[in-house]
Each structure stands twice: as structure tokens, then as C-alpha cells.
Design an enzyme around this catalytic site. Sequence first.
Site, short mmCIF file in Angstrom:
data_model
loop_
_atom_site.label_atom_id
_atom_site.label_comp_id
_atom_site.label_asym_id
_atom_site.label_seq_id
_atom_site.Cartn_x
_atom_site.Cartn_y
_atom_site.Cartn_z
CB CYS A 175 -0.93 0.00 1.22
SG CYS A 175 -1.94 1.48 1.37
CB CYS A 218 -0.69 2.36 3.95
SG CYS A 218 -2.32 1.85 3.40
CG ASP A 219 3.12 1.16 4.52
OD1 ASP A 219 2.61 1.61 5.56
OD2 ASP A 219 2.96 0.00 4.13
#
Length: 356
Positions: A156, A159-160
Site C-alpha cells: 500500500c 499507507c506507507d
Amino acid sequence: MPRGYHGLNVPGRVSPRDGRGDDVRQVIIIGSGPAGYTAAIYAARANLEPLLIASSVEAGGELMNTTEVENFPGFPEGIMGPDLMTKMQEQAERFGTEVVYDDVTEVDFSGRVKKVTLGSGAVHEADAVVYATGSAPRKIGIEGEARLSGHGVSYCATCDGFFFRERTIAVVGGGDSAMEEATFLTKFASKVYVIHRRDELRASKIMQDRAFANEKIEFVWNSEVVDILGEDAVTGVVLKDTVDGSTRELPLEGVFVAIGNDPRTHLVHGTLDLTEHGTVWVDGRTSRTSVAGVFAAGDVIDPTYRQAVTAAGSGTVAALDVEHYLASLADAGAPAVDAAQIDALPDTADAAHAAA
């Protein structure tokens, strides 16, 4: 007047809800992506009072992991994936959908009343279920991937990506998702390799053009990742040339895997029929599965298109099929009516046309 299930009272017939507790709902929807929320919107507007089970950790589906969505109708300027899902949820709740944040651990579709067990231990029952669990990111399937997941291996970018500022990273894949992630990651990383097993991409032309035009992105063609290096964090990958079989190491500090998704069917193995693609089988263009009263929608039935808008359309089909099914139960007037009886009942519109 169209047939309705809620509150329907036919003299001389037994209501499908007679003899059962008030806790039996009309429909439970498992999944909170575009298919699940669209099914909830339609079901709620039909007064079916749906209960939607959203994941305790992955509510909103795969769009929660995407950046800007430019091809969903109604948003000419584009919309961020998480914002789109928030709007869908708000719309579903506006019409009376109840959303529960928990994980389904078990389903029992053996009886006419369907049972859904949650991680909390709660058991919910309903006359119909919409299974819209979507898909999960596909793994490469190598040892270093599992060991370093969360320590430099990610699925992701949104997300990261923040954690890889001014670092050298790689995206594995050649489709639209891979190009989207690679382009997004250039906001943070100093360099992004795109590793692809072939010498051309599967991505759409517009996504390819964006990636090719980005000076931070470098393509590594005809290569597959056979190992991810590092003890406590990613330090590189081992690449195998798909043409001559040679191997080499590429120093990296992060690996983002974007090689597709697999349908989330683990809850219904041995319960619902699956296709050769691993998706839930449905009858033609309907959402009817191999079990009467269970309907499926979204990416869990779609191995080909897998778009937010097609998933939403699929959710619409499921909700309408549920409404027809529940009305058929009421018309049949028997708690144990089977699928053959239901399928034999005339459609409202067809009956009205014949009468005319």
C-alpha cells in the site's frame, strides 16, 4: 404495485418471519467496498434495513489504499479513494444502513436463515446475505517477502509511502496499480524502480505515459524478484532475468508489491461454488450464487474488469436480486421454500405485462 417483502401480509399464508425471533434481519451485507455500500444504499432505500459488516481493520475496501480516483462518474476533478468510500458510507447510513466494524469469522448458509459469526462472538441472522468481500493484494510468494512484510515490504503506497522519504525503492508489477503506486511514491522517494517480468506494460496508455514521463522512475524490464534481502529491514532484491536466466542484486530500501489481487473467498470455500478463476460463481448476469438466499457482488465475482464503478453496479444488481428473493419468499408463504420454487415465480414486471 410492485411486490414488497417488508410488512407484507397475505391472508391464509404464513409469513416467512413467523416462528422466528425478531433478531432475524432481512439482509446482511458482508463487505464495505463499492459493491457492499452500493448494495446497502439500494437495500436501505427499499426498507430492507440492511446490516453491513465492515472489516475492523480494512473497512472501505481496496479504494482506501488508492490515491486519486479519476474515472468514477460524477467527480470531474477526481476524488481521493478514501474520500469516495466515506461518501458512500454516509449515503448508505443516511437511508438506514447499520454498519458494524468487525470481522466475519464464520458463515453458515445451510439453512434458509443464514448465520454470520463475528470476531466478537456475536452471531447475526438474516433471510438473505450479500457476499461482497472484494479482493486482497497478491503476494509474490517468496520467503523474504513474508519475513520483511512491514519492514520495508508493503502492499500500500498511500499507507506507507511517507516512511520512504529520500530512499531508493521499487514497485513490482506492470499494470495500472503498479504505475499508480510508482507515480505516487515519487512524491517521497528519491528513486523508484519499476520491476516487470516482460518488456512491455499491461497498464493503460495514460498511466504508462505518466510513469514514463517521471524522471524519478526507472524501468527494469524482463526481470522477476526471486528474493528480498535484509535481516531486519529491506536492503535489496535478487532479480532473475526472464530471458537468459541470469541473476543479479539490486540495492533497495523498500519494495512495494503491486501484481494484482486475489478474491477473498476463504469464508465460503466448500459452501459456495467457485469459478476456474477462483471467484464466486454467479448465475449469468445476476448475483445469485449456488446457494439460495446468498448473493455475491464486486471483485469477489469479477476476474476481469475489477473497477470501482463495475463493483458498484454489481452491488446494485445484488440488492435488487435480494429484494426480488425476499418478495418471492413472502409470495410463496412458506418458511422452507426452496430455490426451485423461487426461480419458478413470475417476475412482477412480467406478470403485469401479461395481465395487460
